[in-house]
Structure formats: structure tokens, C-alpha cells
Design an enzyme around this catalytic site. Structure first.
Site, short mmCIF file in Angstrom:
data_model
loop_
_atom_site.label_atom_id
_atom_site.label_comp_id
_atom_site.label_asym_id
_atom_site.label_seq_id
_atom_site.Cartn_x
_atom_site.Cartn_y
_atom_site.Cartn_z
N LYS A 113 -10.42 -25.41 -4.97
CA LYS A 113 -9.94 -26.37 -5.96
C LYS A 113 -8.54 -26.29 -6.43
CE LYS A 113 -14.31 -27.94 -7.63
NZ LYS A 113 -15.36 -26.74 -6.70
C1 LIG Z 1 -16.63 -26.99 -6.12
C2 LIG Z 1 -17.13 -26.27 -5.21
C3 LIG Z 1 -17.86 -26.48 -3.99
C4 LIG Z 1 -18.27 -27.91 -3.94
O1 LIG Z 1 -17.34 -28.89 -3.44
P1 LIG Z 1 -17.63 -30.27 -3.36
O2 LIG Z 1 -16.02 -31.09 -3.04
O3 LIG Z 1 -17.97 -30.72 -4.82
O4 LIG Z 1 -18.67 -30.66 -2.65
C5 LIG Z 1 -18.19 -25.46 -3.21
N1 LIG Z 1 -18.03 -24.19 -3.50
C6 LIG Z 1 -17.05 -23.74 -4.63
C7 LIG Z 1 -17.06 -22.46 -4.50
C8 LIG Z 1 -16.60 -24.76 -5.45
O5 LIG Z 1 -15.92 -24.54 -6.49
#
Ligand SMILES: *Cc1c(COP(=O)(O)O)cnc(C)c1O
Length: 466
Positions: A113
Site C-alpha cells: 500500500k
Molecule cells: C491490502 C492488502 C491486500 C489486499 O489488497 P487488495 O488491493 O485489497 O486486493 C493483500 N495483502 C496485503 C498485505 C494487504 O495489505
């Protein structure tokens, strides 16, 4: 570039307004009215280029020139990816013959993210300075989004961020990554309730128009187009390093909200036309059931070792749905309405057949997640986090197809130390910049699960916005 809503009735907007607005006024999600192509030669050139140069090339067409000029955008991108602790920013690591880990955890909060939120925080600051405006960001988090958003917004001019998390229901590492940030524009609120309660409180604040306008509320959740856009880049850089577009690749994406893998779809539409996209889910498998059998029906969330994918409704899926319905907003509105009403998406079989040209789906339940962590450690001497392990679990189920498999490693193993230790018998260590995380002082207020209480708190603590 103009942006249109997946529901078809909200006004088309330019990039700046889309960034500040998040959700469209008709309840839809904004997407660009066309994909900006990247040529085969350009993709080949990415193999030897720096991450920032590729990011500039991929994102520039989506960002209006009056929002930010070329030089300033280059600087902003350069600053964004300079905070990552690996020179490649998104390095590839070979696991065996045709399986690779795309390490997306070298940002400040150890999850993918950071790629989007570090960019978005700087872009907010740029736009707000230009407009001489101030915003109040409110969000709810079950862990990773909150820490990445807080880290990206801390100390930035013209914005305050209020992040709600369910008291006692996020991991110690995740909570401390949020509550130990000391910048005065960061406000952590623990809610006596669940993650859903937190989300309802945020929705309640947005639905109160007087409050929304007085505080100039804004959001950083994964439906914001700028987040998708920034994530497109690493699909291109990774594929190029493995010989795309001349060599076939598959991306295996651990996903819940369909945000990350939708960015892969964007890359596919822009130039990686041969790439396949593999949706990897845990036991909360609404997406996998859809890609396997056309069945998208809501069931209860079953908590897993990969909590960031414990989701019932994948909000970004609506963006794909728009294309599956040939960009007919009225058809999307009707299908989503029926989905909310009955719990099942209509026309599943037909939609699945269309999506199946690009996507497939696999699930990996908790036991297999732990087994995968243990066996990957034993075979390769690499610790993977439980989300990444769900991706590797999908690879194990895939038939050989002659492609290089790129598994998106979405978090650092030290972000989920308990599951990793349980599986592999080794406790992963936090990277140096977070080594003293457990000694830092925490700052957080606990509030009742009550909208008026939370609104009063936000009003009192965001004085300049009122
Ligand atoms: C947010 C997250 C996901 C899922 O991502 P999406 O874009 O919501 O599908 C997967 N792995 C981790 C470690 C995350 O923080």
C-alpha cells in the site's frame, strides 16, 4: 484525460477532482475514459530503466498538465520512491525455475500500500497548496491501509488525518505503526467495536453533508483512482524484467478488495496484452468462486491468517464489471443493486466467461497457508508473509503453462510475525528503521461506537479546517 463513473450518471471529472473526491456522486467509481497505451518497445525499454522513470511514463498521461507540470511530477515521483529501502524499489527474487516473488514491501510500512499512498500523500499536498485549500481525511482500517495512509500524510501541509481502527482487533505491529507517529496532524481513534462499525462511522460522517462540507472531508481508501494508477507501474517493470512483451508472464495476486489486481488489469489493457492475472484468495473466496464458476455471492467473513484479504464485498470489482458490461453504467447500476439486494451477482456465468479470457482464481485456506510458509522456508530459506503465501498456494495449484509466474509479495513477513513463527518456527525480524517500534510511545484515543461522539472529536481536533 477525463474520468467517468462506473454508474454512468455522475459528471466526468479531471484528475485533480477525482483525487479529492474518491467516490463518484452516483455511488460509482471513477475510471479513465480510455486506457493510455504503452508500446512494445517502451515496455522493452523498462527492463533497463529506473523505477521512477517507468512510473513517470506510465502515470503522466493520466494526470492533467494543469494539475502538475512535467518537472514537478518527476520530482514528486522521485521523492515518493526514494523512501523505499531497496534501490530497485520493487525487486524481483527468483524462487525456482519459473516462480518469482515481486517484493512490494520495501516501503516505510512494509506493505504494498505504500506504493500508492506515499504517492497520494504527496499529490494531496501538491494539489492543496495550489488550490489554497485544506482537507480532513477520515478512514477506517483493519490494519495495513491505516498505517500506510498515516505514514504518507504525517506532517503534510493543509491536511489532517483521522484513522479509526477497532480497539483490540488489529495486530500489535499494525497498531504501533499507526499510534507511534507523532506528527500533530495525525489522529488515531480506537473504536469500541468491529472494523465494520468503524466503516459505518466513516460512512456516517460522509453522509452528513453539513459535516462533510464544513470539514472538507476526503478519503484515501482503495477506490481512489490515484491508488490504482500508482500500482499499475510495478506490473510493467516486473514483466519487462522477465522479457515482456516477448515472453509470457502470469501475475499471481493475493487479493481481497480487487484493488491491486485491478491495477494489473489496467496494465493488461495498456500493453501487457498476453499477461494472465491469477486472483489468489484465502478462505474468504468470493472472488475465486466467481472466477471458477461464475458464482459471486456474499457469505460471512471467516477470520484468517491473511486478515487484509478478509473481505465480503470487493469494492474495486465494480471497475472490472463496467468493462464486462461493455461500459454501460445503467447495466452496472442494476447489477450492483441486485447484488446488494439478493446477495448474488446476476448473469454470473456470462460475466465469468468474458472475464476468463484474462483472469482465473484459486483459494488457499489457512492450513495450506501455514504449510506453504513452512515449505517455502525449508526449500528456499525465505520467509514469506501469510498474504504472499496465499499467492504461492495458488501457484501450486496452477497447471504448467509456459509462463513465468510473478507472485506479488504484498507484505513483509515481520508485519505478521505470529503466523510466520507458527508456520516456520522462526520469528521474522523487523527491518532496521522499525527495530525500536515496541519502545516508542503510543498516541491514541478510544471512543465509543457512536457517530455524534466521533464527529465531535474530529471537529475539536481539526480546528483549522472548520
Ligand atoms: C491490502 C492488502 C491486500 C489486499 O489488497 P487488495 O488491493 O485489497 O486486493 C493483500 N495483502 C496485503 C498485505 C494487504 O495489505
Amino acid at each position: 484525460m477525463r474520468y467517468i463513473s462506473t454508474r454512468g450518471t455522475a459528471p466526468a471529472l479531471g484528475f485533480e477532482d477525482v483525487v479529492l473526491t474518491g467516490l463518484a456522486r452516483d455511488g460509482g467509481l471513477y475510471i479513465p475514459d480510455q486506457w493510455s497505451p504503452v508500446s512494445a518497445d517502451e515496455i522493452r525499454s523498462f527492463a533497463g530503466a529506473g523505477y521512477g522513470d517507468c512510473a513517470y511514463r506510465v502515470m503522466r498521461p493520466y494526470i492533467d498538465g494543469f494539475c502538475i507540470d512535467d518537472a514537478a511530477l518527476r520530482t514528486l515521483i522521485g521523492e515518493t520512491y526514494a523512501v523505499f529501502d531497496n534501490a530497485d524499489v520493487a525487486p524481483l527474487r527468483q524462487l525456482d525455475g519459473d516462480t518469482w516473488l515481486l517484493e512490494l514491501f520495501h516501503g516505510p510500512t512494509l506493505a504494498f500500500k505504500d506504493f500508492a499512498l506515499q504517492f497520494l500523500g504527496r499529490m494531496f499536498e501538491h494539489i492543496l497548496a495550489k488550490r489554497e485549500a485544506r482537507i480532513t481525511i477520515v478512514g477506517a482500517t483493519s490494519g495495513d491501509t491505516g498505517s500506510a495512509a498515516i505514514e504518507a500524510c504525517q506532517g503534510r501541509d493543509n491536511l489532517d488525518i483521522f484513522m479509526l481502527h477497532p480497539a483490540g482487533r488489529v495486530s500489535d505491529v499494525q497498531r504501533r505503526q499507526m499510534t507511534t507517529v507523532r506528527a500533530p496532524n495525525v489522529h488515531n481513534i480506537a473504536i469500541d467495536g468491529t472494523f465494520d462499525d468503524c466503516q459505518d462511522l466513516v460512512k456516517g460522517m460522509f453522509n452528513d453533508e453539513g459535516f462533510r462540507d464544513a470539514l472538507n472531508l476526503s478519503a484515501v481508501n482503495s477506490i481512489n483512482w490515484a491508488r490504482v494508477m500508482a500500482q499499475i507501474v510495478y506490473y510493467f517493470t516486473a514483466a519487462a524484467k522477465l522479457g515482456a512483451p516477448d515472453q509470457p508472464v502470469s501475475f499471481v495476486v493475493p487479493t481481497g478488495n480487487f484493488g491491486n489486481v485491478y491495477a494489473g488489469y489496467a496494465a493488461h489493457q495498456m500493453g501487457l496484452a498476453d499477461a494472465r492475472l491469477i486472483v489468489a484468495s484465502n478462505q474468504n473466496d468470493i472472488l475465486t468462486r466467481f472466477f471458477e464458476a461464475g458464482d459471486m455471492s456474499i457469505s460471512l467473513v471467516k477470520p484468517s491468517y491473511s486478515p487484509s484479504m478478509d473481505i465480503q464485498i470487493s469494492s474495486n470489482f465494480e471497475r472490472l464489471l463496467f468493462d464486462l458490461f461493455d461500459r454501460d453504467g445503467a447495466a452496472v447500476t442494476s447489477a450492483i443493486g441486485k447484488f446488494r439486494e439478493t446477495g448474488t451477482l446476476p448473469e454470473g456465468a456470462r460475466l465469468r466467461a468474458a472475464a476468463g479470457k484474462v483472469f482465473s482464481g484459486f483459494r488457499t485456506v489457512d492450513d495450506d497457508t501455514l504449510t506453504t510458509i513452512r515449505e517455502t522456508h525449508a526449500a528456499n530459506d525465505i520467509l514469506v508473509d501469510p498474504h504472499t503465501a496465499v499467492g504461492l498456494g495458488a501457484v501450486r495449484q496452477m497447471a504448467a503453462d509456459g509462463t513465468q509466474r510473478i507472485v506479488l509479495a504484498t507484505a513483509h513477513p515481520a508485519k505478521f510475525p505470529d503466523a510466520v513463527e507458527k508456520a516456520a518456527g522462526v520469528r521474522p525480524e523487523l527491518p532496521a528503521h522499525l527495530a525500536d517500534l515496541f519502545e516508542r510511545e503510543e498516541r491514541c484515543d478510544t471512543l465509543a461506537n457512536d457517530l455524534a461522539t466521533v464527529q465531535a472529536y474530529v471537529r475539536d481536533n481539526a480546528p483549522a479546517a472548520a
